[in-house]
Design an enzyme around this catalytic site. Sequence first.
Site, mmCIF file in Angstrom:
data_model
loop_
_atom_site.group_PDB
_atom_site.id
_atom_site.type_symbol
_atom_site.label_atom_id
_atom_site.label_comp_id
_atom_site.label_asym_id
_atom_site.label_seq_id
_atom_site.Cartn_x
_atom_site.Cartn_y
_atom_site.Cartn_z
ATOM 1 N N LYS A 142 39.986 40.463 43.657
ATOM 2 C CA LYS A 142 38.609 39.945 43.605
ATOM 3 C C LYS A 142 38.731 38.427 43.602
ATOM 4 O O LYS A 142 39.392 37.848 42.731
ATOM 5 C CB LYS A 142 37.902 40.440 42.337
ATOM 6 N N ASP A 144 36.916 34.795 43.542
ATOM 7 C CA ASP A 144 35.668 34.178 43.085
ATOM 8 C C ASP A 144 35.478 32.783 43.695
ATOM 9 O O ASP A 144 36.349 32.273 44.405
ATOM 10 C CB ASP A 144 35.720 34.115 41.546
ATOM 11 N N ASP A 202 25.368 37.212 39.862
ATOM 12 C CA ASP A 202 25.718 38.361 39.012
ATOM 13 C C ASP A 202 24.534 39.234 38.624
ATOM 14 O O ASP A 202 23.431 38.739 38.353
ATOM 15 C CB ASP A 202 26.362 37.868 37.707
HETATM 16 C C1 GAL Z 1 31.476 35.088 38.389
HETATM 17 C C2 GAL Z 1 31.522 36.453 39.087
HETATM 18 C C3 GAL Z 1 31.588 37.534 38.015
HETATM 19 C C4 GAL Z 1 32.812 37.321 37.154
HETATM 20 C C5 GAL Z 1 32.784 35.906 36.583
HETATM 21 C C6 GAL Z 1 34.055 35.545 35.823
HETATM 22 O O1 GAL Z 1 31.490 34.068 39.345
HETATM 23 O O2 GAL Z 1 30.378 36.577 39.883
HETATM 24 O O3 GAL Z 1 31.588 38.819 38.600
HETATM 25 O O4 GAL Z 1 33.969 37.530 37.914
HETATM 26 O O5 GAL Z 1 32.636 34.948 37.611
HETATM 27 O O6 GAL Z 1 33.873 34.279 35.241
#
Ligand code: GAL
Length: 409
Positions: A142, A144, A202
């Site tokens: 994943k 980011d 989110d």
């Molecule tokens: C956000 C992401 C979340 C999580 C989070 C961790 O940017 O959309 O799903 O991974 O970061 O800080």
Amino acid sequence: MKFNSVVLLSLTSPCLGKIAAAKPQMGWNSWNTFKANINESIIKPTAETLVSSGLAKAGYEYLILDEGWQALTRDGNGRQQANATKFPSGIPALADYVHKLGLKIGIYSDAGIYDCDFFPGSWGNEELDADTYASWDIDYLKYDNCGGFQAGTQSPGERFSIMGNALKNTGRDILYSLCQWGNQFPWFWADQLSDSYRMSGDITSSFAKDNSGVCKTAYCLNTGYAGVSVLTMIRKMRELSGFQSPGSWADMDMLEIGTGTMTEYEEQTHFSFWAALKSPLIIGADITKISNTSLGILLNKEIIAINQDDAGVAVTYLPALSSEGSIQIWAGPLSAGSFGHVVLALNEGGNATSITIPWSGIPELQNSTRASYKVRDVWAAKDLGTIQTGITLLNVSSHQTKVLIVSRA
Ligand code: GAL
């Protein structure tokens, strides 16, 4: 990895057996419940529960460590490293443990210098990090977008494709899941370099209430931590469902089923839409403490089969059959083998109501000479028989979604 490139790779490299993400991926991710507070004593029982609960058998195969697995600094060789207090056995040993349970393991990094909580991101170190993950036997990344802006002049498209190529070059089949919250409209370009892409900021654990400032449509953007409700996430897919295709899934973010804020009907609605819109199905609840009702929803075989259907076509919003703020009807075809159509009927309003769906209102059935179809009510697990002209669903509860499979009589 892109569908075509994996087909090509598999021609030259027989050990790359599967075509990555031909179906939306399914699994569990640590973020929604644990945020960055993860450790071995949380992850190992979760892995065991994925198996003992039947979730793994139902298809939830990836166990994904989100942010919080890393140490605050790279090691002496510049490599990312695990936080040794939280993961004393190290990630390779954890990967081995997870693999022995028959599961796959995912990890998290970021296309910036830092990630969202200032752990080291992968920007500038993509090849090194991809090689590290491959050497640890990681199956899923994943990736980011926090701290990406400090990377200066490179667009998300560039930053995300560098890691995509680095992963491909490792020779290991690593599912690549983009998380840049729909920025730069990845539905137009992410198919070139990833298996799935987040289409929004989110999710929050709420059926209808957004955090302040949340955008309602796909083309109005929020960054991470946005706080998008289930209903708003569904709303945003009106513009995006047509983009869904095998190997390039718009990801509606993790499931909030089992996190304790929704009624049974609301959780059914959440699951029905994520499944029929072909989103990856990534559980976000603490499955070691989940209620039997929520677990039963996540295990519903027929809903999962809709998500994993071979055709990979998402349902489409049908405005002519819907009524803004009260009734939503969505429909789409299933693969040729099943001769079926899936129809979702959501009562968004506050009171129980009847919902009428004429077969002529469903695009693929419009030109058919057939007047009657076999209908199955999926959540009721009941065949409703052969029905002419259309169906009236009586007494659909507030926030309930009826899922129908409509097929040749
Ligand atoms: C956000 C992401 C979340 C999580 C989070 C961790 O940017 O959309 O799903 O991974 O970061 O800080």
